[in-house]
Enzyme design. Structure first.
Site, PDB file in Angstrom:
ATOM      1  N   HIS A   1       3.509  -5.088   3.725  1.00 38.85           N
ATOM      2  CA  HIS A   1       3.498  -5.708   5.056  1.00 38.85           C
ATOM      3  C   HIS A   1       2.954  -7.136   4.978  1.00 38.85           C
ATOM      4  O   HIS A   1       2.195  -7.477   4.072  1.00 38.85           O
ATOM      5  CB  HIS A   1       2.564  -4.922   6.003  1.00 38.85           C
ATOM      6  CG  HIS A   1       2.978  -3.518   6.246  1.00 38.85           C
ATOM      7  ND1 HIS A   1       4.098  -3.183   6.965  1.00 38.85           N
ATOM      8  CD2 HIS A   1       2.429  -2.336   5.847  1.00 38.85           C
ATOM      9  CE1 HIS A   1       4.210  -1.864   7.014  1.00 38.85           C
ATOM     10  NE2 HIS A   1       3.223  -1.319   6.339  1.00 38.85           N
TER      11      HIS A   1
ATOM     12  N   HIS B   1       0.856  -1.191   0.000  1.00 35.96           N
ATOM     13  CA  HIS B   1       0.000   0.000   0.000  1.00 35.96           C
ATOM     14  C   HIS B   1       0.889   1.238   0.000  1.00 35.96           C
ATOM     15  O   HIS B   1       2.097   1.152   0.164  1.00 35.96           O
ATOM     16  CB  HIS B   1      -0.965   0.009   1.202  1.00 35.96           C
ATOM     17  CG  HIS B   1      -0.342   0.244   2.541  1.00 35.96           C
ATOM     18  ND1 HIS B   1      -1.075   0.598   3.657  1.00 35.96           N
ATOM     19  CD2 HIS B   1       0.948   0.158   2.965  1.00 35.96           C
ATOM     20  CE1 HIS B   1      -0.274   0.726   4.691  1.00 35.96           C
ATOM     21  NE2 HIS B   1       0.951   0.463   4.311  1.00 35.96           N
TER      22      HIS B   1
ATOM     23  N   CYS C   1       5.944   6.326   4.515  1.00 38.22           N
ATOM     24  CA  CYS C   1       4.779   5.553   4.053  1.00 38.22           C
ATOM     25  C   CYS C   1       4.137   6.187   2.820  1.00 38.22           C
ATOM     26  O   CYS C   1       3.294   5.567   2.172  1.00 38.22           O
ATOM     27  CB  CYS C   1       3.723   5.439   5.151  1.00 38.22           C
ATOM     28  SG  CYS C   1       4.309   4.539   6.586  1.00 38.22           S
TER      29      CYS C   1
ATOM     30  N   ASP D   1      -5.096 -10.429  -0.366  1.00 40.82           N
ATOM     31  CA  ASP D   1      -3.802 -11.120  -0.261  1.00 40.82           C
ATOM     32  C   ASP D   1      -3.033 -11.024  -1.576  1.00 40.82           C
ATOM     33  O   ASP D   1      -3.567 -11.296  -2.650  1.00 40.82           O
ATOM     34  CB  ASP D   1      -4.027 -12.595   0.101  1.00 40.82           C
ATOM     35  CG  ASP D   1      -2.702 -13.302   0.377  1.00 40.82           C
ATOM     36  OD1 ASP D   1      -1.779 -12.664   0.922  1.00 40.82           O
ATOM     37  OD2 ASP D   1      -2.580 -14.497   0.024  1.00 40.82           O
ATOM     38  N   HIS D   2      -1.753 -10.627  -1.458  1.00 39.01           N
ATOM     39  CA  HIS D   2      -0.880 -10.456  -2.632  1.00 39.01           C
ATOM     40  C   HIS D   2      -1.440  -9.402  -3.598  1.00 39.01           C
ATOM     41  O   HIS D   2      -1.276  -9.517  -4.799  1.00 39.01           O
ATOM     42  CB  HIS D   2      -0.592 -11.794  -3.329  1.00 39.01           C
ATOM     43  CG  HIS D   2       0.438 -12.603  -2.587  1.00 39.01           C
ATOM     44  ND1 HIS D   2       0.173 -13.201  -1.379  1.00 39.01           N
ATOM     45  CD2 HIS D   2       1.759 -12.866  -2.848  1.00 39.01           C
ATOM     46  CE1 HIS D   2       1.270 -13.826  -0.951  1.00 39.01           C
ATOM     47  NE2 HIS D   2       2.244 -13.629  -1.810  1.00 39.01           N
TER      48      HIS D   2
ATOM     49  N   GLU E   1       0.039  -4.457  11.514  1.00 34.53           N
ATOM     50  CA  GLU E   1       0.843  -4.190  10.316  1.00 34.53           C
ATOM     51  C   GLU E   1       2.287  -4.637  10.492  1.00 34.53           C
ATOM     52  O   GLU E   1       2.998  -4.872   9.532  1.00 34.53           O
ATOM     53  CB  GLU E   1       0.863  -2.674  10.065  1.00 34.53           C
ATOM     54  CG  GLU E   1      -0.083  -2.211   9.010  1.00 34.53           C
ATOM     55  CD  GLU E   1       0.119  -0.713   8.745  1.00 34.53           C
ATOM     56  OE1 GLU E   1      -0.759  -0.154   8.089  1.00 34.53           O
ATOM     57  OE2 GLU E   1       1.110  -0.099   9.193  1.00 34.53           O
TER      58      GLU E   1
ATOM     59  N   HIS F   1       4.949   0.320  -0.466  1.00 36.18           N
ATOM     60  CA  HIS F   1       5.761  -0.593   0.341  1.00 36.18           C
ATOM     61  C   HIS F   1       4.776  -1.652   0.841  1.00 36.18           C
ATOM     62  O   HIS F   1       3.604  -1.611   0.472  1.00 36.18           O
ATOM     63  CB  HIS F   1       6.436   0.157   1.497  1.00 36.18           C
ATOM     64  CG  HIS F   1       5.467   0.712   2.479  1.00 36.18           C
ATOM     65  ND1 HIS F   1       4.739   1.851   2.229  1.00 36.18           N
ATOM     66  CD2 HIS F   1       5.047   0.263   3.679  1.00 36.18           C
ATOM     67  CE1 HIS F   1       3.941   2.096   3.255  1.00 36.18           C
ATOM     68  NE2 HIS F   1       4.106   1.144   4.146  1.00 36.18           N
TER      69      HIS F   1
END
Lengths: 134, 134, 134, 134, 134, 134
Positions: B41, B14, B33, B79-80, B124, B39
């Protein structure tokens, strides 16, 4: 022999794809990791030195200095970055855990002032990690 | 009262920025951020139900079914993925942990077949998490 | 050299006793682990391969395929099972962590398609684990 | 070969300083660890044996006995103690993790009744550990 | 409502004794924690705020600023210190986890600029923690 | 108010089935947990008291005494046992995490000498836990 290990974390995004392949073939090989918009991880990195204990200090190397070295050489360049786009030393490299561990090792090895670099362990998630030794 | 919690993980990227602000102001507010390339998590999510124990089964709800529900309603979609770009239900939302927890709660709440949704905790990184309760 | 590790979990019950010994002697040797009704653990298993990185993929082996292989060869047979009673390949074997690690190694070794199996680490609880290398 | 590891914890305080140096020089070398009033840690220690599996028991060594040995030889003497002041076998030794691991190894090595002592890993915090092998 | 939690660590030593009691009575009450030379821990502290999400930022409060506040008000004063000897705000207080959590809460509460302080959780070891709420 | 929590572990086996149902129906409801030979877990239990801090000791209750109480009332009876077969206070109860937490609460509640029992949290695996409050 004594091994000394420092753990650090960084958060980054990446996507796994070989630009020589079609997106179709990339999905076949890399699965959902090939999503071209990328996804991300909290990476955990363990840097291990091997060395002799300095008899005056009882240490192989000051952990604070080791941590600063890792920060300067690695973390500043990859933390909160997109590994395929933002990192000069990763240009042209598919940023798998295997390749990251090897590149990080090559960067750090000549900079270690006491003892020598023994291994780099890199974990992408709770369920998998790689370890590179020379 | 019994609380039942299921933990799941997902890996996503994100970036935190408010499109109404200049990139300069975004860096001021969101720090690193706000890197526009993003970047990522490994997110950990804890879904907690509150309910009564069914006397015939000794359970509030079958954990396997709860896990499948979370997979279908949330994980498959995030996810991903890149949370700013790939997720319909996050369009127009800054994907902070606070906002994600709230959106996930609103999606799951009407789907819980036994007991009711009590809280969603979203982590996170090792050092911070949020918890949303209605 | 690169080492690639995949972690998996399974939940099983077992009891530790040598059928050649009296129950008295079994309690003497195995303590409360000799309870004939059995007890159980959440086992954590780490499978480590050693290999070369494929230059086209940046990987030793696709982790999803490695995970599926472990699932098929090991986890399907031991997860939610009684190790003394339900598992064909453990017949006649005292299911200590030491013996389990060795048997799992022998089963997986010939099936690894890329690189080769380097070690199996098996943890029965937070406070103890074994590691088998050939 | 099979490696068997037992993890134990102890809580102790220490300060890092070389009595031959001025307090100024000690702060230069050891940073805030040189605070003469001391500071403390929850230490985690991993004791690893290497050995052959006894075919009658399926074990290298009974973990309960190994744990009792570690308790008697190490933990009783360092747990809830000040490592610079309360521990006979540490007199004259700067209690860094490196030195502790080496001293613990030398104490335990001759006492191991089955297999032999392979390594001692000692962790002072989440972010660093040392490992000693002979 | 949203709860936002930040975790931090510090390493300190302490001893538990009430100066009004004899050392004998202190050992009776506090066991080995009464060792007058002290012992130590890696403390883990979780600071939880409760608040409303700022619609322009999607956050209750910037975690970096929260972390800096905790660093300045708490960690700088207790990290790598002896809690009975080195800390002004703990003079005359037996430094149990219960008392530390309460004192930390009172120090931080008036300094929180967004939302309000909800709870402080303090862990001395893997096996015990306290939580203070007002 | 201060909450004080003690964590303990035990290893046990169980099977989930309602004796009023056919084995077919039990598999339908409980899935692989209905394997009649049983399976097992490392259970983690968190016992939380709520109370006032004793001003002479700085503690709600001595953790060593709390730990001994949990050992005597709960752990001695369930550790290394088969929960369906070996435990008197679980006769006729399906040993789900929900039911275990409730029974443990009822056993411990009248025995707590300082403060009062607030909650029992019971974790069967890394991915799920229940919490019981009265």
């Amino acid at each position: 022999m004594i091994y000394l290990t420092r753990k650090e974390q960084f958060s980054a995004s990446h996507c796994l794809l070989n630009p020589k392949f079609s997106q179709e073939k990339n999905f076949e090989i890399f699965g959902k990791c090939a999503n071209p918009n990328g996804h991300g991880h909290n990476y955990e990195i363990e840097i291990t030195l091997i060395g002799e204990v300095n008899t005056e200090t009882g240490m192989i190397m000051d952990l604070k200095k080791l941590s600063e070295l890792i920060e300067k050489e690695i973390l500043e360049k990859v933390d909160h970055k997109h590994l395929n786009m933002d990192v000069n030393f990763l240009k042209g490299i598919i940023p798998t855990a295997e390749n990251l561990a090897k590149v990080f090792f090559e960067i750090l090895e000549p900079k270690i002032p006491f003892g020598k670099l023994y291994s780099i362990k890199l974990s992408e998630s709770n369920n998998n990690y790689v370890e590179y030794k020379k």
